[in-house]
Design a protein around this motif. Structure first.
Motif, PDB file in Angstrom:
ATOM      1  N   SER A  45     -18.195  13.094  -5.022  1.00 49.15           N
ATOM      2  CA  SER A  45     -18.790  11.850  -4.513  1.00 49.15           C
ATOM      3  C   SER A  45     -20.059  12.134  -3.732  1.00 49.15           C
ATOM      4  O   SER A  45     -21.062  11.435  -3.887  1.00 49.15           O
ATOM      5  CB  SER A  45     -17.797  11.116  -3.616  1.00 49.15           C
ATOM      6  OG  SER A  45     -16.724  10.637  -4.353  1.00 49.15           O
ATOM      7  N   ALA A  86      -8.567   4.569  -6.351  1.00 45.22           N
ATOM      8  CA  ALA A  86      -8.367   4.692  -4.901  1.00 45.22           C
ATOM      9  C   ALA A  86      -8.350   3.325  -4.218  1.00 45.22           C
ATOM     10  O   ALA A  86      -7.664   3.142  -3.208  1.00 45.22           O
ATOM     11  CB  ALA A  86      -9.456   5.561  -4.289  1.00 45.22           C
ATOM     12  N   LYS A  87      -9.073   2.371  -4.768  1.00 43.20           N
ATOM     13  CA  LYS A  87      -9.099   1.020  -4.199  1.00 43.20           C
ATOM     14  C   LYS A  87      -7.700   0.413  -4.199  1.00 43.20           C
ATOM     15  O   LYS A  87      -7.323  -0.300  -3.273  1.00 43.20           O
ATOM     16  CB  LYS A  87     -10.063   0.148  -4.997  1.00 43.20           C
ATOM     17  CG  LYS A  87     -10.196  -1.255  -4.489  1.00 43.20           C
ATOM     18  CD  LYS A  87     -11.187  -2.027  -5.329  1.00 43.20           C
ATOM     19  CE  LYS A  87     -11.259  -3.465  -4.871  1.00 43.20           C
ATOM     20  NZ  LYS A  87     -12.164  -4.249  -5.706  1.00 43.20           N
ATOM     21  N   HIS A  88      -6.924   0.701  -5.221  1.00 37.45           N
ATOM     22  CA  HIS A  88      -5.581   0.145  -5.331  1.00 37.45           C
ATOM     23  C   HIS A  88      -4.495   1.097  -4.824  1.00 37.45           C
ATOM     24  O   HIS A  88      -3.462   0.653  -4.357  1.00 37.45           O
ATOM     25  CB  HIS A  88      -5.295  -0.245  -6.780  1.00 37.45           C
ATOM     26  CG  HIS A  88      -6.250  -1.265  -7.307  1.00 37.45           C
ATOM     27  ND1 HIS A  88      -6.239  -2.577  -6.895  1.00 37.45           N
ATOM     28  CD2 HIS A  88      -7.271  -1.158  -8.177  1.00 37.45           C
ATOM     29  CE1 HIS A  88      -7.210  -3.234  -7.493  1.00 37.45           C
ATOM     30  NE2 HIS A  88      -7.848  -2.397  -8.284  1.00 37.45           N
ATOM     31  N   GLY A  97      -5.031   3.768  -2.592  1.00 32.79           N
ATOM     32  CA  GLY A  97      -5.262   4.237  -1.231  1.00 32.79           C
ATOM     33  C   GLY A  97      -5.032   5.724  -1.066  1.00 32.79           C
ATOM     34  O   GLY A  97      -5.571   6.544  -1.799  1.00 32.79           O
ATOM     35  N   THR A 102      -4.374   8.813  -3.677  1.00 31.86           N
ATOM     36  CA  THR A 102      -5.383   9.587  -4.381  1.00 31.86           C
ATOM     37  C   THR A 102      -5.865  10.783  -3.569  1.00 31.86           C
ATOM     38  O   THR A 102      -6.706  11.537  -4.025  1.00 31.86           O
ATOM     39  CB  THR A 102      -6.599   8.710  -4.738  1.00 31.86           C
ATOM     40  OG1 THR A 102      -7.133   8.154  -3.536  1.00 31.86           O
ATOM     41  CG2 THR A 102      -6.209   7.609  -5.706  1.00 31.86           C
ATOM     42  N   GLN A 125     -12.731   5.992  -7.849  1.00 29.87           N
ATOM     43  CA  GLN A 125     -12.890   5.016  -6.771  1.00 29.87           C
ATOM     44  C   GLN A 125     -12.118   3.736  -7.067  1.00 29.87           C
ATOM     45  O   GLN A 125     -11.549   3.122  -6.162  1.00 29.87           O
ATOM     46  CB  GLN A 125     -14.379   4.698  -6.542  1.00 29.87           C
ATOM     47  CG  GLN A 125     -15.127   5.788  -5.840  1.00 29.87           C
ATOM     48  CD  GLN A 125     -15.455   6.983  -6.733  1.00 29.87           C
ATOM     49  OE1 GLN A 125     -15.211   6.991  -7.939  1.00 29.87           O
ATOM     50  NE2 GLN A 125     -16.001   8.027  -6.141  1.00 29.87           N
ATOM     51  N   LYS A 126     -12.090   3.334  -8.339  1.00 23.53           N
ATOM     52  CA  LYS A 126     -11.326   2.135  -8.714  1.00 23.53           C
ATOM     53  C   LYS A 126      -9.831   2.371  -8.498  1.00 23.53           C
ATOM     54  O   LYS A 126      -9.123   1.489  -8.028  1.00 23.53           O
ATOM     55  CB  LYS A 126     -11.602   1.761 -10.165  1.00 23.53           C
ATOM     56  CG  LYS A 126     -13.001   1.224 -10.379  1.00 23.53           C
ATOM     57  CD  LYS A 126     -13.269   0.932 -11.830  1.00 23.53           C
ATOM     58  CE  LYS A 126     -14.711   0.498 -12.027  1.00 23.53           C
ATOM     59  NZ  LYS A 126     -15.031   0.307 -13.438  1.00 23.53           N
ATOM     60  N   ASN A 141       0.800  -1.222   0.000  1.00 28.57           N
ATOM     61  CA  ASN A 141       0.000   0.000   0.000  1.00 28.57           C
ATOM     62  C   ASN A 141       0.839   1.281   0.000  1.00 28.57           C
ATOM     63  O   ASN A 141       0.499   2.239  -0.691  1.00 28.57           O
ATOM     64  CB  ASN A 141      -0.942   0.019   1.199  1.00 28.57           C
ATOM     65  CG  ASN A 141      -2.005  -1.043   1.092  1.00 28.57           C
ATOM     66  OD1 ASN A 141      -2.247  -1.604   0.033  1.00 28.57           O
ATOM     67  ND2 ASN A 141      -2.645  -1.341   2.207  1.00 28.57           N
TER      68      ASN A 141
END
Length: 147
Positions: free
Chosen positions: A101, A81-83, A85, A88, A78-79, A24
């Protein structure tokens, strides 16, 4: 059963997923750095188009905010940010994502009662404390530098 702080801590540790900080942290660093590189590229491009530093900086900010809002609306941010963290959360794009959002999530409730009331759920405190801090800093600056 009485739950003591020790028992709660043990239960929390068992329920929490293992940390992936070795993955991460570098991912956040790379993505956050890449967003900053895009910003620097835009700044340089605007300067090469003949703008002064102030105008180029303003247009860079506008472009990053617009791109972040567009990516949020399309579901891409969001996709990412999922990877990526925390990478972003680069201030201007992360703030734009947060505001957009809130607007997207509340759009089903209508423009006035949904978007109009909830768009500043996250932005409101940031604006409030940012303005308050700037007044305090301005007064301190004035007191120490005499205007």
């Amino acid at each position: 059963m009485r739950i003591t702080p020790e028992i709660y801590s043990k239960m929390s540790d068992n329920a929490s997923p293992p940390s992936r900080s070795k993955v991460n942290i570098p991912a956040a660093f790379i993505v956050g750095g890449f967003i900053c590189v895009i910003g620097q590229f835009l700044m340089t491009a605007y300067k090469n188009m003949g703008m002064d530093s102030t105008s180029a900086g303003a247009w860079t900010s506008i472009t990053l905010v617009a791109a972040s809002s567009l990516c949020t609306g399309m579901g891409w941010y969001q996709k990412l940010a999922k990877h990526a963290g925390a990478g972003t959360l680069v201030p201007i794009t992360g703030f734009s994502n947060a505001v957009t959002s809130a607007a997207v999530e509340s759009s089903t409730e209508g423009y006035v009662t949904g978007v109009g009331t909830k768009i500043f759920t996250i932005a409101g405190p940031v604006i409030l404390y940012g303005c308050t801090a700037s007044v305090i800093y301005g007064v301190v600056y004035y007191l120490f530098n005499g205007g």
